[in-house]
Design an enzyme around this catalytic site. Sequence first.
Site, short mmCIF file in Angstrom:
data_model
loop_
_atom_site.label_atom_id
_atom_site.label_comp_id
_atom_site.label_asym_id
_atom_site.label_seq_id
_atom_site.Cartn_x
_atom_site.Cartn_y
_atom_site.Cartn_z
N GLU A 281 -6.42 -7.84 -1.30
CA GLU A 281 -6.92 -7.82 0.08
C GLU A 281 -8.40 -7.47 0.10
O GLU A 281 -8.85 -6.58 -0.63
CB GLU A 281 -6.18 -6.78 0.94
CG GLU A 281 -4.77 -7.12 1.31
CD GLU A 281 -4.18 -6.10 2.27
OE1 GLU A 281 -4.97 -5.44 3.00
OE2 GLU A 281 -2.95 -5.94 2.29
N GLU B 85 0.82 -1.22 0.00
CA GLU B 85 0.00 0.00 0.00
C GLU B 85 0.85 1.28 0.00
O GLU B 85 0.81 2.09 0.92
CB GLU B 85 -0.97 -0.01 1.18
CG GLU B 85 -2.00 -1.11 1.09
CD GLU B 85 -3.03 -1.08 2.22
OE1 GLU B 85 -4.09 -1.71 2.07
OE2 GLU B 85 -2.78 -0.42 3.25
#
Length: 636
Positions: free
Chosen positions: A298, A144
């Site tokens: 995710e 991320e």
Amino acid sequence: MPLWYGGDYNPEQWPEVVWAEDVALMRRAGVTLVTVGVFAWSRLEPSEGRHTFGWLDRVLDLLADGGIRVDLAVPTASPPPWFSLAHPDALTVTRDGVRLTHGSRDTYCVSAPAYRAASLRITRALGERYRDHPALAMWHVHNEYGTPCHCDHAAAAFRTWLRERYGGLDALNDAWTTAFWGQHYSDWAQITPPRATQYLPNPAQALDFRRFVSDEMLAHFREQRDLLRELTPEVPVTTNYVLAGWASIDHWKWSREVDLVAVDHYPSGRGTAAAEQTAFAADLARSWANGRPWLLMEQATGYVTGPRMTAKEPGEIARHSLQHVARGAKGVMFFQWRASLGGAEQWHPGMVPHTGPDSRVFREVCALGEALKRIPPDEPADEPLVEAEVAILWDEEAWWAVQAPGLPSAELDCLAAVEQAHRVLWRQGVTTCFAHPSHDLSAYRAVLVPSLYLISDEAARGLGTYVRGGGTLVVSFFSGIADEHTRIRPGGYPGALREILGVRVEEFRPLADAVTLTDFGVATAWSEVVHLDGAEAVARYPGGGPAVTRRRLGEGTAWYVSTRLGDSGYAGVLARAGLAGSGAPGVEIVRRRDRVFALNHTQDEQPVPVHGTDLISGEPLTGVLNPGQCVVVRAT
């Protein structure tokens, strides 16, 4: 290739006796891929240059013996404590000048030389050790990306980036309008990141810094990617995207550099709202991937946003996952495999919850794994993975610009406008994709432009060409206002789009109270003083001024919505523009190549124009979906 299924696996959080049980449970659940090592740097390199790979060797061997492949992570998102102690100058500095301390993740400056060097060392060590391991399926760089730093390392790198972008200070001063408030720069050393200041920051400087952060992090990714490609040329390299206001990442640019687009998605809504958000994220991911398969890296077995974690309703784990698959995902993954017993995210749900495998969640995880096995892989084909005739323009730089302070109204929200456009079409069963303003739009019968504040001259010309060639364009308020340096286009709004739309907006009039238009219902937050200049009024404000306009230009039509409408009002505009769908709210039907996915997000039976044998259950579908039912059939 069959669909990937699995999630983040963090064996370093558990005693070794649990690992064999994990692999057995993974096989039971149908897991085929796990991400390993995302935050394991401190376990892999407990002191500088000393590696402890034995535990990871045993984990990867267990997974390989169990037939489970590995997305092996390069753990650079979480430097170990020894690194932060040895290199305090590499710790993050906030815009307020506060240097953060070790104790969480992402506490680093991506521009710090020591951090970049340490990142390459751990990457090389992992690449050389596991390049031939049979479990290795993919490399996962970082996690991320998006955290900025405002330290002196970042300042030096920012100045280098600015030199390359502008060439000289004269061009920079012009682009940043530094004549305002006496900000003219006479030496590169005078320029810093947009740190905390007395009043409003320079919006052009702030926007360029976000562009710089994206490029600087991309350079960090490329360094590791190139090293891994050198060591394992046949193994794809990716990273996981997150769409968030704090993440300064230009995903269009990044998607040209990754071997596989991979995204994380955690809906904040509940019920149908979560389904709407899931479709939005999936269409965005497929668009970043240029229509090719992508990966949901995710998601969660419960909701993790808001004031507290709540479980997803029975069936939602599968429905959300199948939404992603329907819209192009080559696999669905979760964070994480086992819910952690301690640590900052100990209440983040897992595929195996705290209560263990004897739980509703794990039973649904197993059922989803079985369902995914029954969905056949895509056949090679030249046609798009998912067909979409309508595009929504999305530009992260325009979104960043609208997040700056000092705009005419605090109600302006680029992302919310884009989400509304997608949501309204989703409710009507219209499958959409996203496009950058610079893209060739000729393949779409309609293009929506929701509050695109920034636009280049070239992109504006492209929209004009699109309409004249027969396209339908629907532009919402606060679009085309500024150029790529956030400089307002003079002569009236909406700036670069005035000629295409056939209107000239003299004045913005933010609304304190809602008003009712002559058509399309209630308008809120925003209004404009619109003059017709080739367009016709389709709806008017209470005082008689044009509110929604239409202009026929060449072979096409350009619509302008000068106010914020509710979903039903915006749907009415789209219907008048020829974009009415035939779907029922809460029922999703998407065609992916030769398969049709039908999902019922409601609590009622719903008729659907879909017939055939459900590939998941093996049962016939006769035009009706039960509450919460998901089916996949061969297209006829």
